[in-house]
Design a protein around this motif. Sequence first.
Motif, PDB file in Angstrom:
ATOM      1  N   ASN A 468       0.817  -1.212   0.000  1.00 34.81           N
ATOM      2  CA  ASN A 468       0.000   0.000   0.000  1.00 34.81           C
ATOM      3  C   ASN A 468       0.852   1.263   0.000  1.00 34.81           C
ATOM      4  N   ALA A 469       0.587   2.129  -0.979  1.00 35.49           N
ATOM      5  CA  ALA A 469       1.156   3.470  -0.995  1.00 35.49           C
ATOM      6  C   ALA A 469       0.022   4.460  -0.769  1.00 35.49           C
ATOM      7  N   LEU A 470       0.221   5.391   0.160  1.00 38.16           N
ATOM      8  CA  LEU A 470      -0.822   6.349   0.506  1.00 38.16           C
ATOM      9  C   LEU A 470      -0.419   7.760   0.109  1.00 38.16           C
ATOM     10  N   ASP A 471      -1.406   8.528  -0.352  1.00 35.44           N
ATOM     11  CA  ASP A 471      -1.209   9.932  -0.690  1.00 35.44           C
ATOM     12  C   ASP A 471      -2.274  10.742   0.036  1.00 35.44           C
ATOM     13  N   LYS A 472      -1.835  11.704   0.816  1.00 33.94           N
ATOM     14  CA  LYS A 472      -2.756  12.503   1.616  1.00 33.94           C
ATOM     15  C   LYS A 472      -3.474  13.537   0.757  1.00 33.94           C
ATOM     16  N   VAL A 473      -4.744  13.754   1.056  1.00 35.15           N
ATOM     17  CA  VAL A 473      -5.561  14.739   0.352  1.00 35.15           C
ATOM     18  C   VAL A 473      -5.624  16.015   1.178  1.00 35.15           C
ATOM     19  N   LEU A 474      -5.372  17.160   0.529  1.00 40.44           N
ATOM     20  CA  LEU A 474      -5.446  18.448   1.196  1.00 40.44           C
ATOM     21  C   LEU A 474      -6.443  19.351   0.482  1.00 40.44           C
ATOM     22  N   THR A 475      -7.126  20.185   1.255  1.00 39.00           N
ATOM     23  CA  THR A 475      -8.009  21.199   0.694  1.00 39.00           C
ATOM     24  C   THR A 475      -7.260  22.529   0.694  1.00 39.00           C
ATOM     25  N   ASN A 476      -7.167  23.128  -0.461  1.00 43.19           N
ATOM     26  CA  ASN A 476      -6.390  24.348  -0.624  1.00 43.19           C
ATOM     27  C   ASN A 476      -7.221  25.586  -0.321  1.00 43.19           C
ATOM     28  N   ALA A 477      -6.554  26.721  -0.250  1.00 46.41           N
ATOM     29  CA  ALA A 477      -7.212  27.979   0.106  1.00 46.41           C
ATOM     30  C   ALA A 477      -8.334  28.335  -0.846  1.00 46.41           C
ATOM     31  N   ASP A 478      -8.208  27.953  -2.109  1.00 44.89           N
ATOM     32  CA  ASP A 478      -9.248  28.279  -3.089  1.00 44.89           C
ATOM     33  C   ASP A 478     -10.368  27.247  -3.120  1.00 44.89           C
ATOM     34  N   GLY A 479     -10.325  26.283  -2.196  1.00 45.17           N
ATOM     35  CA  GLY A 479     -11.366  25.267  -2.125  1.00 45.17           C
ATOM     36  C   GLY A 479     -11.095  24.020  -2.921  1.00 45.17           C
ATOM     37  N   SER A 480     -10.093  24.035  -3.775  1.00 41.85           N
ATOM     38  CA  SER A 480      -9.757  22.839  -4.548  1.00 41.85           C
ATOM     39  C   SER A 480      -9.017  21.836  -3.663  1.00 41.85           C
ATOM     40  N   GLN A 481      -8.971  20.614  -4.126  1.00 39.53           N
ATOM     41  CA  GLN A 481      -8.263  19.569  -3.394  1.00 39.53           C
ATOM     42  C   GLN A 481      -7.128  19.012  -4.241  1.00 39.53           C
ATOM     43  N   SER A 482      -6.091  18.574  -3.586  1.00 39.04           N
ATOM     44  CA  SER A 482      -4.936  18.015  -4.286  1.00 39.04           C
ATOM     45  C   SER A 482      -4.224  17.035  -3.371  1.00 39.04           C
TER      46      SER A 482
END
Length: 664
Positions: A468-482
């Motif tokens: 398993n490789a995991l990638d964390k999801v973040l919500t950016n200041a403009d509301g988008s996620q990456s």
Amino acid sequence: MKKSSLKHGWWKQALAIGATTACAVSLGSAAAVALPAKADSFPDAMPSWAKTANDQGQTAGDVTVEGEIYLPLRDKAGAEALATAVSTPGNPQYKHWLSPTAWINRFSPTKQDAATVINHLKSQGLTISSVPQSRLYVVFRGTASQVSAAFNTQLHNYSFHGETLSGPNSAPKLPQSVAALVQGVSIDQGRLNTKPNNISAGDFSDPSAQSKSFSARSPQASSTTPAPCSNYYKQYVDTMPTAYGQTQFSTYACGYTPKQIQSAYGVGSAQSLFAGAGQTVAIIDAYASPTMLKDVNQYSKDYGLPQMDKKSYREIVPKPSEFVDQEACQYPSGWQGEQSLDVDAVHTAAPRANILYVGGFNCGGGLDVAMSKILDGKLANIVSNSYGNVGEALPQDVIDGTVNIHLQAAGEGIGLYFSSGDNGDQSANLGYPSPDFPASSPWVTSVGGTSLEVDKKGKYLFETGWGNALDKVLTNADGSQSYVAPLPGNIQAGGAGGGTSAVFDQPAYQKGVVPDALANGHRVSPDVSSLADPYTGMMVGTSPIIDDSTLATGAYETGSVGGTSLAAPLVAGQAAVAQQFGGGALGFANPALYKLSKLVPGVFTDVKPSSAQNALSYTSALGNRYLVTFDQDTSLKTTTGYDDVTGLGSVNYKMAALIWLVSH
């Protein structure tokens, strides 16, 4: 004594290599006593980590340590020849196993030789912990000063990947008259690094906790409400940033039930004609749960399995007062979840089989003693072992002495199933790739791991290699996620062990099946595989130990668990079903399994590389969201056909139905 507080998740096990061994540095203990001029040394008893660069000074003289002396087989070549002959279909001796008494009389060290070694140890002030009926080894204890003097060396403390381990600073020595009777010596405390191979969702370190988004936009707390875990594939989906051409991903599994696992692998349910009736599966772990029978019956009640009693579930365990090395071995509470997992998994895979649990008094020599109790009395012909060392980073003396035990099992027709490990190729721990021992032994069946998905009706959908490789999801200041990092992510959250041994030559049964480029003339593990991914794990139940000093337990609870600690008992249970179907024991199964794979292609489910759909959404207890990408197992690679993640493939009911082709 440590007290555990496990109410909110007894099944959580760290991926790190365990607790620090309690060995204080002495300000100056007595020098080793010189032996007579005629003495033989044991250079192969030196652990690889006992180096000057790691030396932290002498071990305190009054610290109690464990040691083990291995006695040689009287005819090792003969024992190997017998183990091969009785395990190989087509050989005239196939399944003509020896009784424990016959094997011991033919191959074990003599009583006189064992007595000479034992008397010498006692003369040095050492205490004998155990000597098995087979006389293959002697487990003893003494202070660091006593052991140093008895073996003409000095025990020092050494740093090893964040731990402090005690070991000799020079090759141990014995008087020539005693050394002539000894095959190998173990006086380092590295064996107490043996740990259970289980893991739960969320058991990882997140290096991106303070990182910025990969898109370089400022992250903020997410306002998205994540979907709950799924009871089957895509029961719930979560919207994630685009990955692999899609944005909708199934949430991780809540934990499969016995019924789902039976359905997926085609293993007989409790109502099936073939559910392991008449078979006994032994399980070995350290220490013992005080509530195991009660817990497995609560589990059985909840999930529709047969109730067990004191005939169908038996234990051979030391008294709590006999538990030793608890801190180094992660305490009884650290092994209780493993015992529950093993028992629940065997009971799931073979609901009508008997289970014998044999507990070690510690996670070192105690595990050898537990194994010998089974072998010397042939108390079962299937043994599940869900523990392992860090790669093959053990002294050669320890490896050779342990292999003698494996030869005894094979010669008696007892199949040993070992989990292949949960840390991939171990490069992160060792700095080089290595399969875990004992799973890398050519005389055991090594069980690797898979990620499994089932549909709403519990039917098998797909399976791939566990890594398993995991990638964390973040919500950016403009509301988008990456995502924090480029796919598949920067977090390695466990993967099946395996790879090419640096110790063992390629066994004959692997030739023509394992690719030459992979084997390069050496043993490759695993041999077969089953479910191990904690994000597609199995529900397990226990009443957690909350105080290791009294073994007091809390209320019964359940949680999802994975790791090759799950895969090994599942395969051991399936072997019990195969034995019932075939009307006889399999013994050491590898030669038959590899031959069966040649005769009946597809008898094992070929676990192939993942496709783009093989990713999940996972939300941690803290609310952090991750994309979990399957089949990312360090340098180990899932391929079509045999591979070093899943071996021949995952085991299913077809194996039980066809094993008679090669076993009769």
